[in-house]
Design a protein around this motif. Sequence first.
Motif, mmCIF file in Angstrom:
data_model
loop_
_atom_site.group_PDB
_atom_site.id
_atom_site.type_symbol
_atom_site.label_atom_id
_atom_site.label_comp_id
_atom_site.label_asym_id
_atom_site.label_seq_id
_atom_site.Cartn_x
_atom_site.Cartn_y
_atom_site.Cartn_z
ATOM 1 N N CYS A 111 0.825 -1.212 0.000
ATOM 2 C CA CYS A 111 0.000 0.000 0.000
ATOM 3 C C CYS A 111 0.859 1.262 0.000
ATOM 4 O O CYS A 111 0.521 2.245 -0.685
ATOM 5 C CB CYS A 111 -0.931 0.000 1.209
ATOM 6 N N ILE A 112 1.938 1.250 0.747
ATOM 7 C CA ILE A 112 2.850 2.403 0.740
ATOM 8 C C ILE A 112 3.360 2.644 -0.671
ATOM 9 O O ILE A 112 3.401 3.783 -1.153
ATOM 10 C CB ILE A 112 4.027 2.181 1.714
ATOM 11 N N THR A 113 3.742 1.579 -1.339
ATOM 12 C CA THR A 113 4.294 1.707 -2.689
ATOM 13 C C THR A 113 3.252 2.216 -3.670
ATOM 14 O O THR A 113 3.556 3.058 -4.526
ATOM 15 C CB THR A 113 4.883 0.359 -3.150
ATOM 16 N N PHE A 114 2.032 1.732 -3.560
ATOM 17 C CA PHE A 114 0.961 2.273 -4.405
ATOM 18 C C PHE A 114 0.729 3.754 -4.091
ATOM 19 O O PHE A 114 0.555 4.562 -5.003
ATOM 20 C CB PHE A 114 -0.329 1.474 -4.246
ATOM 21 N N ALA A 115 0.745 4.111 -2.812
ATOM 22 C CA ALA A 115 0.540 5.516 -2.430
ATOM 23 C C ALA A 115 1.659 6.412 -2.955
ATOM 24 O O ALA A 115 1.428 7.582 -3.266
ATOM 25 C CB ALA A 115 0.437 5.640 -0.916
ATOM 26 N N MET A 116 2.850 5.862 -3.079
ATOM 27 C CA MET A 116 4.002 6.620 -3.576
ATOM 28 C C MET A 116 4.189 6.442 -5.080
ATOM 29 O O MET A 116 5.238 6.778 -5.626
ATOM 30 C CB MET A 116 5.277 6.193 -2.834
#
Length: 154
Positions: A111-116
């Motif tokens: 999720c962090i990677t998708f958000a970034m």
Amino acid sequence: MKDRYQVAISAGLLAALWCGIADTFHLVTWIGFLGCSTYFAQPKTGFQGVLMTWFTTLSGVFWAWLAITGSGFVDTPLLGYLLTGIVTSAMCLQASYAKLAFIPGAFIGCCITFAMAGDVIPIILPLLLGALLGYAMTQLTAWFVRFKTTPQHA
């Protein structure tokens, strides 16, 4: 919760310290807090917990990066949907390995990677430091608890 005041003091002090460090070194503060939260959510204690946090969250970063990168090869959202399904399955299946057994950690990294938007460079360091922040909070809390229960001599 027993020792809630010690938890509150150590968490507050170290959260403020983390914010200062993140600001000074231009790190994404909220990613560190997610790394810290993952440390507290996973089942291991001590440095084994730090390692499980690192392994699972970084695996999620990898899986999301793979889906984002792979979906860029074809100009249709369908490939992105398919790759998201595949990496979701992979994050669940990798839990067969002990060091990757905390599935929510993988999802947090993903999720962090998708958000970034797939930009992994600003993710790695605060995520790693966040797990250490969680470990430091447990250690400082334990110290405060010992300090509170140690008889003070005049």
